[in-house]
Enzyme design. Structure first.
Site, PDB file in Angstrom:
ATOM      1  N   LYS A   6       0.813  -1.223   0.000  1.00 21.27           N
ATOM      2  CA  LYS A   6       0.000   0.000   0.000  1.00 21.27           C
ATOM      3  C   LYS A   6       0.846   1.274   0.000  1.00 21.27           C
ATOM      4  CE  LYS A   6      -1.200   0.977   4.785  1.00 21.27           C
ATOM      5  NZ  LYS A   6      -2.322   1.118   5.692  1.00 21.27           N
ATOM      6  N   ASP A   7       2.119   1.162   0.359  1.00 14.41           N
ATOM      7  CA  ASP A   7       3.002   2.333   0.330  1.00 14.41           C
ATOM      8  C   ASP A   7       3.721   2.496  -1.006  1.00 14.41           C
ATOM      9  OD1 ASP A   7       2.392   2.949   2.991  1.00 14.41           O
ATOM     10  OD2 ASP A   7       3.976   1.644   3.761  1.00 14.41           O
TER      11      ASP A   7
ATOM     12  N   ARG B  35      -8.385   8.425   3.647  1.00 13.95           N
ATOM     13  CA  ARG B  35      -9.355   7.378   3.337  1.00 13.95           C
ATOM     14  C   ARG B  35     -10.134   6.973   4.591  1.00 13.95           C
ATOM     15  NH1 ARG B  35      -8.885   2.200   4.451  1.00 13.95           N
ATOM     16  NH2 ARG B  35      -6.736   2.521   5.095  1.00 13.95           N
ATOM     17  N   ARG B  36      -9.407   6.727   5.674  1.00 11.20           N
ATOM     18  CA  ARG B  36     -10.073   6.346   6.920  1.00 11.20           C
ATOM     19  C   ARG B  36     -10.902   7.513   7.455  1.00 11.20           C
ATOM     20  NH1 ARG B  36      -4.442   3.564   8.937  1.00 11.20           N
ATOM     21  NH2 ARG B  36      -4.782   1.526   8.000  1.00 11.20           N
TER      22      ARG B  36
ATOM     23  N   ARG C  81       0.695  10.675  13.786  1.00 10.26           N
ATOM     24  CA  ARG C  81       1.812  10.275  12.934  1.00 10.26           C
ATOM     25  C   ARG C  81       2.775   9.382  13.700  1.00 10.26           C
ATOM     26  NH1 ARG C  81       4.239  12.446   8.692  1.00 10.26           N
ATOM     27  NH2 ARG C  81       5.168  10.375   8.734  1.00 10.26           N
TER      28      ARG C  81
ATOM     29  N   ARG D 263       2.377   5.438  17.567  1.00 11.90           N
ATOM     30  CA  ARG D 263       0.940   5.739  17.600  1.00 11.90           C
ATOM     31  C   ARG D 263       0.259   5.073  18.785  1.00 11.90           C
ATOM     32  NH1 ARG D 263      -0.896   5.670  11.217  1.00 11.90           N
ATOM     33  NH2 ARG D 263       1.143   6.272  10.426  1.00 11.90           N
TER      34      ARG D 263
ATOM     35  N   CYS E  99      -1.652  13.059  -5.743  1.00 12.90           N
ATOM     36  CA  CYS E  99      -1.729  13.440  -4.334  1.00 12.90           C
ATOM     37  C   CYS E  99      -2.665  12.497  -3.598  1.00 12.90           C
ATOM     38  CB  CYS E  99      -2.136  14.894  -4.158  1.00 12.90           C
ATOM     39  SG  CYS E  99      -3.740  15.295  -4.780  1.00 12.90           S
TER      40      CYS E  99
HETATM   41  N1  LIG Z   1       1.080   3.739   6.187  1.00 12.77           N
HETATM   42  C1  LIG Z   1       1.915   2.955   7.045  1.00 12.77           C
HETATM   43  C2  LIG Z   1       1.636   1.500   6.894  1.00 12.77           C
HETATM   44  N2  LIG Z   1       2.040   0.826   5.801  1.00 12.77           N
HETATM   45  C3  LIG Z   1       1.608  -0.475   5.923  1.00 12.77           C
HETATM   46  C4  LIG Z   1       0.955  -0.591   7.132  1.00 12.77           C
HETATM   47  C5  LIG Z   1       0.304  -1.798   7.665  1.00 12.77           C
HETATM   48  C6  LIG Z   1       0.549  -3.088   6.930  1.00 12.77           C
HETATM   49  C7  LIG Z   1      -0.155  -3.215   5.608  1.00 12.77           C
HETATM   50  O1  LIG Z   1      -1.160  -2.570   5.347  1.00 12.77           O
HETATM   51  O2  LIG Z   1       0.308  -4.042   4.805  1.00 12.77           O
HETATM   52  C8  LIG Z   1       0.987   0.650   7.778  1.00 12.77           C
HETATM   53  C9  LIG Z   1       0.437   1.002   9.100  1.00 12.77           C
HETATM   54  C10 LIG Z   1      -1.055   1.192   9.144  1.00 12.77           C
HETATM   55  O3  LIG Z   1      -1.658   1.658   8.173  1.00 12.77           O
HETATM   56  O4  LIG Z   1      -1.648   0.900  10.173  1.00 12.77           O
END
Ligand SMILES: NCc1[nH]cc(CCC(=O)O)c1CC(=O)O
Length: 319
Positions: free
Chosen positions: A87-88, A138-139, A156, A162, A249
């Protein structure tokens, strides 16, 4: 008798966060198990995203905040592959690099995490004004849509930071990915798995993406043992949806996918930042046609009002 030389050793790049390291060492162990004659070394790097912790993520337009330094490393050949939380990983990769492998996805859902004072609450019962921490648009947008009486506050830092802020009472609850908590051995902090009807997850959430050079067939071959076809098909469809909608963005976009009886169903949503409008629809088709499914769904939601929402967000943030 000729003695063949051992295969070239491969260097795996990783961010330094605890979650990144857990994921990278897992990949290293799996690759070593399947390729016992090859050496795999781990090389850690700090990325921009790890350094600027004081700026709300949503305000940073730059994509690839957590991947850039690793990508430079692959292009200059100081590393051979990089392990990311999928997802990153941006949907458009730099020239010369590809998503070489998608691993088997774990639970992609989001979780409600509470501190000791709020053990009796679920998302549905949190009282008016309860402070919920999240830094994801999104959340934020989806929860605002369903729970306009809650108060949302940016949070953050890495997962442990967190959680520490939550436990110190800065928030009543925070939202984190189930996958990240479980990989860190913190699965007991999952207080409630948030249903897809309330919050669609991020594109690629719960899967690892391994990036490598497109002109390195040896690495691509080595990675094949970790590829999980259903996870790959689902994530390709999700990424195509995001690629088609985003303009460089952060935007509130969520998805859900399932493969049943050989048919892939992709659900996607775009919400306005204030959580007042939310456009959601689905498409189904052959799992190997993820690109087309993602694009089709993007066009559907754009027609249904998502286009207007995105135009507003792009105008505000400035592309
Ligand atoms: N943005 C940070 C991030 N990147 C991946 C995860 C969690 C693991 C995943 O989704 O694979 C997280 C932390 C979160 O969103 O709680």
């Amino acid at each position: 008798m000729s003695v063949s030389s051992p295969p070239r050793s491969l260097r795996i790049g990783s961010r330094k966060s605890q979650l990144a390291l857990v994921q990278t060492y897992w990949v290293q162990a799996e690759l070593s198990k399947h390729h016992p004659h090859r050496q795999f070394e781990v090389e850690t790097m700090s990325t921009q995203g790890d350094k600027i912790l004081d700026v709300a993520l949503a305000k940073i337009g730059d994509k690839g905040l957590f991947t850039k330094e690793l990508e430079v490393g692959m292009l200059d050949r100081s590393i051979d592959l990089a392990v990311h939380s999928l997802k990153d990983l941006p949907t458009n990769l730099p020239e010369g690099l590809i998503l070489g492998c998608v691993t088997e996805r774990v639970n992609p859902a989001d979780a409600l995490v509470v501190n000791s004072q709020n053990q009796d609450y679920q998302l549905d019962t949190l009282p008016e004004g309860a402070v919920v921490g999240t830094s994801s648009l999104r959340r934020l947008a989806q929860l605002r849509y369903h729970y306009p009486h809650l108060t949302f506050k940016d949070v953050r830092g890495n997962v442990n930071t967190r959680l520490a802020k939550l436990d110190a009472g800065e928030y009543d609850a925070i939202i984190l990915a189930v996958a990240g908590l479980e990989r860190l051995g913190l699965g007991d902090r999952v207080h409630q798995v948030i249903p897809a009807a309330i919050s669609l997850h991020a594109v690629g959430q719960g899967a690892l993406g391994i990036e490598c050079r497109d002109a390195d067939p040896e690495v691509l071959e080595v990675l094949k043992v970790l590829e999980h076809a259903p996870s790959r098909d689902r994530c390709y469809a999700e990424r195509a949806f995001l690629r088609e909608l985003e303009g460089g963005c952060q935007v509130p976009i969520g998805v859900n996918t399932a493969i049943e009886d050989g048919i892939l169903t992709l659900t996607g949503m775009v919400a306005s930042l204030d959580g007042k409008r939310l456009i959601k629809d689905s498409v189904s088709g052959d799992p190997s046609h993820g690109e087309v499914l993602g694009r089709d769904l993007a066009h559907k939601v754009r027609e249904a009002g998502a286009g207007e929402i995105l135009a507003e967000i792009f105008a505000e943030v400035g592309r």
